[in-house]
Design a protein around this motif. Structure first.
Motif, PDB file in Angstrom:
ATOM      1  N   TYR A  38      46.958  42.013  30.872  1.00  0.00           N
ATOM      2  CA  TYR A  38      46.393  43.105  31.690  1.00  0.00           C
ATOM      3  C   TYR A  38      44.874  42.932  31.815  1.00  0.00           C
ATOM      4  O   TYR A  38      44.292  43.191  32.866  1.00  0.00           O
ATOM      5  CB  TYR A  38      46.753  44.472  31.086  1.00  0.00           C
ATOM      6  CG  TYR A  38      48.198  44.822  31.340  1.00  0.00           C
ATOM      7  CD1 TYR A  38      48.592  45.365  32.565  1.00  0.00           C
ATOM      8  CD2 TYR A  38      49.187  44.559  30.401  1.00  0.00           C
ATOM      9  CE1 TYR A  38      49.926  45.643  32.826  1.00  0.00           C
ATOM     10  CE2 TYR A  38      50.522  44.832  30.649  1.00  0.00           C
ATOM     11  CZ  TYR A  38      50.884  45.372  31.862  1.00  0.00           C
ATOM     12  OH  TYR A  38      52.194  45.643  32.145  1.00  0.00           O
ATOM     13  N   ARG A  39      44.245  42.483  30.733  1.00  0.00           N
ATOM     14  CA  ARG A  39      42.801  42.244  30.782  1.00  0.00           C
ATOM     15  C   ARG A  39      42.465  41.110  31.753  1.00  0.00           C
ATOM     16  O   ARG A  39      41.459  41.159  32.466  1.00  0.00           O
ATOM     17  CB  ARG A  39      42.275  41.887  29.385  1.00  0.00           C
ATOM     18  CG  ARG A  39      42.186  43.078  28.445  1.00  0.00           C
ATOM     19  CD  ARG A  39      41.934  42.634  27.017  1.00  0.00           C
ATOM     20  NE  ARG A  39      41.922  43.752  26.110  1.00  0.00           N
ATOM     21  CZ  ARG A  39      40.809  44.400  25.720  1.00  0.00           C
ATOM     22  NH1 ARG A  39      39.636  44.001  26.140  1.00  0.00           N
ATOM     23  NH2 ARG A  39      40.879  45.427  24.901  1.00  0.00           N
ATOM     24  N   THR A  42      42.558  42.406  35.198  1.00  0.00           N
ATOM     25  CA  THR A  42      41.369  43.253  35.387  1.00  0.00           C
ATOM     26  C   THR A  42      40.137  42.367  35.612  1.00  0.00           C
ATOM     27  O   THR A  42      39.323  42.619  36.512  1.00  0.00           O
ATOM     28  CB  THR A  42      41.151  44.141  34.130  1.00  0.00           C
ATOM     29  OG1 THR A  42      42.364  44.833  33.864  1.00  0.00           O
ATOM     30  CG2 THR A  42      40.016  45.127  34.335  1.00  0.00           C
ATOM     31  N   TRP A  43      40.026  41.318  34.802  1.00  0.00           N
ATOM     32  CA  TRP A  43      38.909  40.372  34.925  1.00  0.00           C
ATOM     33  C   TRP A  43      38.893  39.765  36.330  1.00  0.00           C
ATOM     34  O   TRP A  43      37.858  39.657  36.966  1.00  0.00           O
ATOM     35  CB  TRP A  43      39.058  39.284  33.852  1.00  0.00           C
ATOM     36  CG  TRP A  43      38.071  38.177  33.951  1.00  0.00           C
ATOM     37  CD1 TRP A  43      36.803  38.168  33.440  1.00  0.00           C
ATOM     38  CD2 TRP A  43      38.268  36.921  34.617  1.00  0.00           C
ATOM     39  NE1 TRP A  43      36.192  36.973  33.748  1.00  0.00           N
ATOM     40  CE2 TRP A  43      37.061  36.192  34.465  1.00  0.00           C
ATOM     41  CE3 TRP A  43      39.328  36.337  35.320  1.00  0.00           C
ATOM     42  CZ2 TRP A  43      36.903  34.917  34.995  1.00  0.00           C
ATOM     43  CZ3 TRP A  43      39.158  35.076  35.849  1.00  0.00           C
ATOM     44  CH2 TRP A  43      37.955  34.381  35.682  1.00  0.00           C
ATOM     45  N   THR A  45      40.146  40.993  39.125  1.00  0.00           N
ATOM     46  CA  THR A  45      39.764  41.969  40.169  1.00  0.00           C
ATOM     47  C   THR A  45      38.237  42.099  40.219  1.00  0.00           C
ATOM     48  O   THR A  45      37.650  42.158  41.307  1.00  0.00           O
ATOM     49  CB  THR A  45      40.372  43.383  39.949  1.00  0.00           C
ATOM     50  OG1 THR A  45      39.923  43.896  38.711  1.00  0.00           O
ATOM     51  CG2 THR A  45      41.865  43.403  40.018  1.00  0.00           C
ATOM     52  N   ILE A  97      35.514  45.561  30.786  1.00  0.00           N
ATOM     53  CA  ILE A  97      36.954  45.382  30.988  1.00  0.00           C
ATOM     54  C   ILE A  97      37.740  46.415  30.184  1.00  0.00           C
ATOM     55  O   ILE A  97      38.699  47.007  30.689  1.00  0.00           O
ATOM     56  CB  ILE A  97      37.367  43.933  30.666  1.00  0.00           C
ATOM     57  CG1 ILE A  97      36.805  43.046  31.795  1.00  0.00           C
ATOM     58  CG2 ILE A  97      38.887  43.784  30.540  1.00  0.00           C
ATOM     59  CD1 ILE A  97      37.154  41.614  31.753  1.00  0.00           C
ATOM     60  N   LEU A 100      38.078  49.577  32.069  1.00  0.00           N
ATOM     61  CA  LEU A 100      38.808  49.574  33.345  1.00  0.00           C
ATOM     62  C   LEU A 100      40.289  49.221  33.196  1.00  0.00           C
ATOM     63  O   LEU A 100      41.127  49.566  34.046  1.00  0.00           O
ATOM     64  CB  LEU A 100      38.124  48.551  34.272  1.00  0.00           C
ATOM     65  CG  LEU A 100      38.474  48.537  35.738  1.00  0.00           C
ATOM     66  CD1 LEU A 100      38.087  49.868  36.385  1.00  0.00           C
ATOM     67  CD2 LEU A 100      37.746  47.397  36.461  1.00  0.00           C
ATOM     68  N   VAL A 101      40.625  48.539  32.092  1.00  0.00           N
ATOM     69  CA  VAL A 101      41.964  47.945  31.997  1.00  0.00           C
ATOM     70  C   VAL A 101      43.111  48.966  32.015  1.00  0.00           C
ATOM     71  O   VAL A 101      44.159  48.712  32.601  1.00  0.00           O
ATOM     72  CB  VAL A 101      42.062  46.982  30.780  1.00  0.00           C
ATOM     73  CG1 VAL A 101      41.840  47.678  29.465  1.00  0.00           C
ATOM     74  CG2 VAL A 101      43.379  46.234  30.760  1.00  0.00           C
ATOM     75  N   THR A 103      43.294  51.664  33.709  1.00  0.00           N
ATOM     76  CA  THR A 103      43.525  52.052  35.103  1.00  0.00           C
ATOM     77  C   THR A 103      44.319  50.962  35.822  1.00  0.00           C
ATOM     78  O   THR A 103      45.275  51.244  36.554  1.00  0.00           O
ATOM     79  CB  THR A 103      42.158  52.263  35.813  1.00  0.00           C
ATOM     80  OG1 THR A 103      41.423  53.183  35.038  1.00  0.00           O
ATOM     81  CG2 THR A 103      42.325  52.789  37.220  1.00  0.00           C
ATOM     82  N   VAL A 104      43.956  49.705  35.585  1.00  0.00           N
ATOM     83  CA  VAL A 104      44.679  48.587  36.214  1.00  0.00           C
ATOM     84  C   VAL A 104      46.119  48.545  35.692  1.00  0.00           C
ATOM     85  O   VAL A 104      47.077  48.345  36.454  1.00  0.00           O
ATOM     86  CB  VAL A 104      43.951  47.247  35.936  1.00  0.00           C
ATOM     87  CG1 VAL A 104      44.754  46.063  36.440  1.00  0.00           C
ATOM     88  CG2 VAL A 104      42.570  47.261  36.578  1.00  0.00           C
TER      89      VAL A 104
END
Ligand code: DC
Length: 223
Positions: A38-39, A42-43, A45, A97, A100-101, A103-104
């Motif tokens: 998932y990270r 996110t990275w 994006t 990250i 935000l992660v 949310t992603v």
């Protein structure tokens, strides 16, 4: 029929990654950290300049269509996360990250895309897979399931001691607040929320050392 997986779930900073990696090392089996997947998304994006608040899912879908992400065995026999041909390291363990992660990870397209890739990893034979929904959604038939927790204060202390994960000037209070917010997003999302599988062994690590937790897990394995 059980699937050959040791599933380790739990909230942020509960110590589950350390336990999962030590366990895999001890059993000489692959360790798959799904939080890192998932990270990694996110990275990417951020790397592609996709603003999730503004762009909706169209750009994200296009990005996923052009992304290759998998765990690959390196020359030392470790499984490393590779995105679009490049191994990922500490660049996914930043405060930006971490913020935000969740949310992603709540986005259905991202979960569906990663679910497919996570399930394929059962082809590797017995694995340790760690995350939030391994025992409930990814492998509900996993042979072994553990849910690792710790008190909010201990989790905040552990997170503060990890380098790179918190913003400069972070305090116990601010870290505890950030962790609580991630827990809130992770456990209230519609798809695959963070929760303990009914048949998972619960381990509260608040007053245990990492070695004690690993011993507890090993004592449950029939091998
Ligand atoms: O384990 P971690 O803190 O590195 O995980 C990062 C984020 O990814 C976390 O906020 C929740 C999400 N995640 C998830 O939704 N499902 C998983 N199986 C693993 C992680």
């Amino acid at each position: 029929m059980f699937v050959n997986v040791i599933a380790i779930d739990g909230p942020a900073a509960s110590g589950k990654s350390t336990v999962a990696s030590l366990l895999a090392e001890r059993l000489h089996i692959p360790y798959i950290n799904t939080g890192n997947m998932y990270r990694a998304i996110t990275w990417k994006t951020l790397h592609c300049g996709i603003d999730l608040k503004k762009s909706g899912t169209a750009e994200l879908n296009t990005m996923l269509d052009h992304t290759e992400l998998f765990y690959q065995e390196n020359s030392k026999g470790e499984f490393v996360l590779v995105i679009d041909g490049a191994a990922l390291g500490d660049e996914i363990r930043t405060a930006e990250i971490a913020g935000l992660v969740s949310t992603v990870a709540a986005m259905p397209v991202v979960r569906a895309w990663l679910l497919e890739r996570q399930r394929r990893m059962a082809e590797l034979g017995l694995i340790v897979m760690e995350g939030r929904d391994i025992g409930t959604v990814v492998f509900p038939d996993a042979e072994y399931k553990f849910f690792i927790t710790a008190s909010p204060t201990i989790r905040a202390q552990r997170r503060l001691q990890q380098s790179g994960e918190t913003f400069d000037g972070a305090t116990l209070k601010s870290v505890a607040r950030d962790i609580a917010e991630r827990d809130r997003i992770d456990s209230t999302r519609k798809i695959a929320p963070l929760r303990q599988a009914e048949d998972a062994h619960l381990i509260d690590t608040t007053e245990l050392t990492i070695e004690q937790v690993v011993e507890l897990v090993v004592s449950e394995l029939k091998m």
